[in-house]
Design a protein around this motif. Structure first.
Motif, PDB file in Angstrom:
ATOM      1  N   PRO A 101       0.859  -1.357  -0.002  1.00 17.47           N
ATOM      2  CA  PRO A 101       0.034   0.025   0.036  1.00 17.47           C
ATOM      3  C   PRO A 101       0.992   1.224   0.007  1.00 17.47           C
ATOM      4  CG  PRO A 101      -0.680  -1.465   1.747  1.00 17.47           C
ATOM      5  CD  PRO A 101       0.688  -1.830   1.323  1.00 17.47           C
ATOM      6  N   THR A 102       0.334   2.240  -0.370  1.00 18.99           N
ATOM      7  CA  THR A 102       0.980   3.849  -0.123  1.00 18.99           C
ATOM      8  C   THR A 102       0.867   3.949   1.343  1.00 18.99           C
ATOM      9  OG1 THR A 102      -1.066   4.665  -0.776  1.00 18.99           O
ATOM     10  CG2 THR A 102       0.722   4.366  -2.521  1.00 18.99           C
ATOM     11  N   LEU A 103       1.266   5.088   1.577  1.00 17.74           N
ATOM     12  CA  LEU A 103       1.306   5.298   3.181  1.00 17.74           C
ATOM     13  C   LEU A 103       0.009   5.365   3.759  1.00 17.74           C
ATOM     14  CD1 LEU A 103       3.777   8.051   2.285  1.00 17.74           C
ATOM     15  CD2 LEU A 103       4.538   6.093   3.572  1.00 17.74           C
ATOM     16  N   LEU A 116       8.148  -1.289   2.172  1.00 19.26           N
ATOM     17  CA  LEU A 116       8.562  -1.294   0.739  1.00 19.26           C
ATOM     18  C   LEU A 116      10.301  -1.234   0.507  1.00 19.26           C
ATOM     19  CD1 LEU A 116       8.826  -1.654  -2.612  1.00 19.26           C
ATOM     20  CD2 LEU A 116       8.598   1.205  -2.534  1.00 19.26           C
ATOM     21  N   MET A 117      10.741  -0.323   1.656  1.00 21.36           N
ATOM     22  CA  MET A 117      12.089  -0.078   1.581  1.00 21.36           C
ATOM     23  C   MET A 117      12.812  -1.219   2.500  1.00 21.36           C
ATOM     24  SD  MET A 117      12.097   2.636  -0.165  1.00 21.36           S
ATOM     25  CE  MET A 117      14.116   2.540  -0.330  1.00 21.36           C
ATOM     26  N   ILE A 142      16.087  -3.316   0.701  1.00 21.62           N
ATOM     27  CA  ILE A 142      17.227  -3.370   1.654  1.00 21.62           C
ATOM     28  C   ILE A 142      17.722  -4.595   1.984  1.00 21.62           C
ATOM     29  CG2 ILE A 142      18.124  -2.691   3.706  1.00 21.62           C
ATOM     30  CD1 ILE A 142      16.494  -0.036   3.166  1.00 21.62           C
ATOM     31  N   LYS A 143      16.610  -5.529   2.533  1.00 26.70           N
ATOM     32  CA  LYS A 143      16.896  -6.907   2.721  1.00 26.70           C
ATOM     33  C   LYS A 143      17.560  -7.680   1.713  1.00 26.70           C
ATOM     34  CE  LYS A 143      13.213  -7.523   5.407  1.00 26.70           C
ATOM     35  NZ  LYS A 143      12.112  -8.322   6.044  1.00 26.70           N
ATOM     36  N   ILE A 144      17.004  -7.541   0.499  1.00 22.47           N
ATOM     37  CA  ILE A 144      17.522  -8.351  -0.790  1.00 22.47           C
ATOM     38  C   ILE A 144      18.967  -7.835  -1.150  1.00 22.47           C
ATOM     39  CG2 ILE A 144      17.207  -8.747  -3.216  1.00 22.47           C
ATOM     40  CD1 ILE A 144      14.050  -8.790  -2.522  1.00 22.47           C
ATOM     41  N   HIS A 145      19.287  -6.625  -1.317  1.00 22.20           N
ATOM     42  CA  HIS A 145      20.237  -5.927  -1.973  1.00 22.20           C
ATOM     43  C   HIS A 145      21.632  -5.435  -0.914  1.00 22.20           C
ATOM     44  CE1 HIS A 145      18.573  -6.166  -5.918  1.00 22.20           C
ATOM     45  NE2 HIS A 145      17.476  -5.741  -5.351  1.00 22.20           N
ATOM     46  N   GLY A 201      16.392   5.601   5.237  1.00 23.19           N
ATOM     47  CA  GLY A 201      17.254   5.615   6.449  1.00 23.19           C
ATOM     48  C   GLY A 201      16.772   5.090   7.703  1.00 23.19           C
ATOM     49  N   VAL A 202      15.444   5.172   7.875  1.00 22.58           N
ATOM     50  CA  VAL A 202      14.413   4.318   8.938  1.00 22.58           C
ATOM     51  C   VAL A 202      14.632   2.948   8.757  1.00 22.58           C
ATOM     52  CG1 VAL A 202      12.453   4.158   9.801  1.00 22.58           C
ATOM     53  CG2 VAL A 202      13.126   6.647   9.353  1.00 22.58           C
ATOM     54  N   ALA A 203      14.563   2.406   7.281  1.00 17.34           N
ATOM     55  CA  ALA A 203      14.499   1.118   7.300  1.00 17.34           C
ATOM     56  C   ALA A 203      15.850   0.449   7.312  1.00 17.34           C
ATOM     57  CB  ALA A 203      14.109   0.704   5.586  1.00 17.34           C
TER      58      ALA A 203
END
Length: 235
Positions: free
Chosen positions: A161-163, A179-180, A184-187, A205-207
Motif C-alpha cells: 500500500p501507499t502510506l 517497501l524499503m 534493503i533486505k535483498i540488496h 534511513g529508517v529502514a
C-alpha cells in the motif's frame, strides 16, 4: 547531525558527494528516490473548471534525472549496488548514463501501489506503478542478492500500500517503510553503509537502521531534512 550508525547532511547532494570523493570515502550501496521531473502545468485551459497541474515542489521542476550520477557513481564500492526509483519517462536516460560511467544495469523492478489514488478514471489508466533501476558497479562486481528463503524465486515486483496512518508525512513522494525494508533486505548486508543523496523525509534511513545497516543521507530542503531528523531520532 550524526550518531554511531547514521549521518545526515542538510545540503545540496552535489556538494556533499564532491566532499566525500575528496576524502576518498566510499559507500556500499546507493538507494535513492530522486525527483522525477514530472511536475507540470495543466493542459486543459479550454475547460470551465480545468484540472490543476502536478506540482511536487520546486526541487522537481527542471531536474536532470541522470546528471547526479556523475558524482554518485565514483563513491560506490566495487561490489556495490545502486537502487534508483524513477518515472517510466526516464528509464532509458538513467540506464544509459549508468552504462556510460562503467556500471551494469541488472534489472528494472516495479513497485505497484495496492491502493493508488484514481484520477481521470474515464479517460486514463490508473497510475499505480513506479519503476526501480537496479545496477551494479561493474561487470566484475560480486553484488549482493539475498533471495528470501520462503520464496522459490524473487520476482522484480513489489506490491505494498501507499502510506497509511501515522507513517504519512507532508512529503508528496514519500516511500513506505515496508517497501524499503524489502529492497534493503535483498540488496544489502547488515553493517553495510547505504547512501541516499535525495533522502526526503528519511524513509531509506529508517529502514536501514531497522535492519542494522549504517546510513548516510542528504537533503537540501529544510522542511524535509528536519522531518528526517525526527524520524531518525536525531532531532
Amino acid at each position: 547531525m550524526e550518531q554511531l550508525s547514521c549521518q545526515l547532511f542538510h545540503s545540496d547532494c552535489q556538494i556533499i558527494m564532491r566532499d566525500l570523493a575528496n576524502k576518498n570515502q566510499q559507500v556500499d550501496h546507493i538507494i535513492t528516490d530522486p525527483p522525477y521531473a514530472i511536475s507540470q502545468h495543466n493542459n486543459f485551459h479550454t475547460l470551465n473548471n480545468p484540472r490543476k497541474g502536478v506540482d511536487f515542489g520546486t526541487w522537481d521542476w527542471g531536474f536532470d534525472p541522470a546528471f547526479w550520477l556523475e558524482s554518485a557513481y565514483p563513491l560506490l564500492a566495487s561490489n556495490g549496488s545502486m537502487i534508483i526509483f524513477c518515472s517510466y519517462r526516464f528509464i532509458s536516460q538513467i540506464t544509459h548514463k549508468i552504462e556510460s560511467l562503467g556500471g551494469v544495469v541488472k534489472d528494472i523492478m516495479v513497485w505497484q501501489k495496492a491502493n493508488p489514488m484514481p484520477r481521470n478514471i474515464h479517460r486514463r489508466y490508473v497510475q499505480d506503478m513506479e519503476f526501480i533501476i537496479w545496477a551494479v558497479k561493474s561487470k566484475k562486481s560480486k553484488w549482493v542478492f539475498n533471495k528470501p528463503e520462503d520464496k522459490p524465486y524473487q520476482r522484480g515486483f513489489f506490491q505494498t500500500p501507499t502510506l497509511l496512518g501515522k507513517e504519512r508525512t507532508a512529503h508528496p513522494t514519500q516511500k513506505p517503510i515496508r517497501l524499503m525494508h524489502e529492497i534493503i533486505k535483498i540488496h544489502t548486508h547488515p553493517g553495510q553503509l547505504i547512501f541516499d543523496p535525495f533522502m526526503g523525509v528519511g524513509s531509506t534511513g529508517v529502514a536501514s537502521l531497522d535492519l542494522n545497516r549504517r546510513f548516510l543521507g542528504c537533503e537540501q530542503d529544510l522542511q524535509w531534512f528536519e522531518l528526517a531528523q525526527i524520524r531518525l531520532n536525531l532531532g
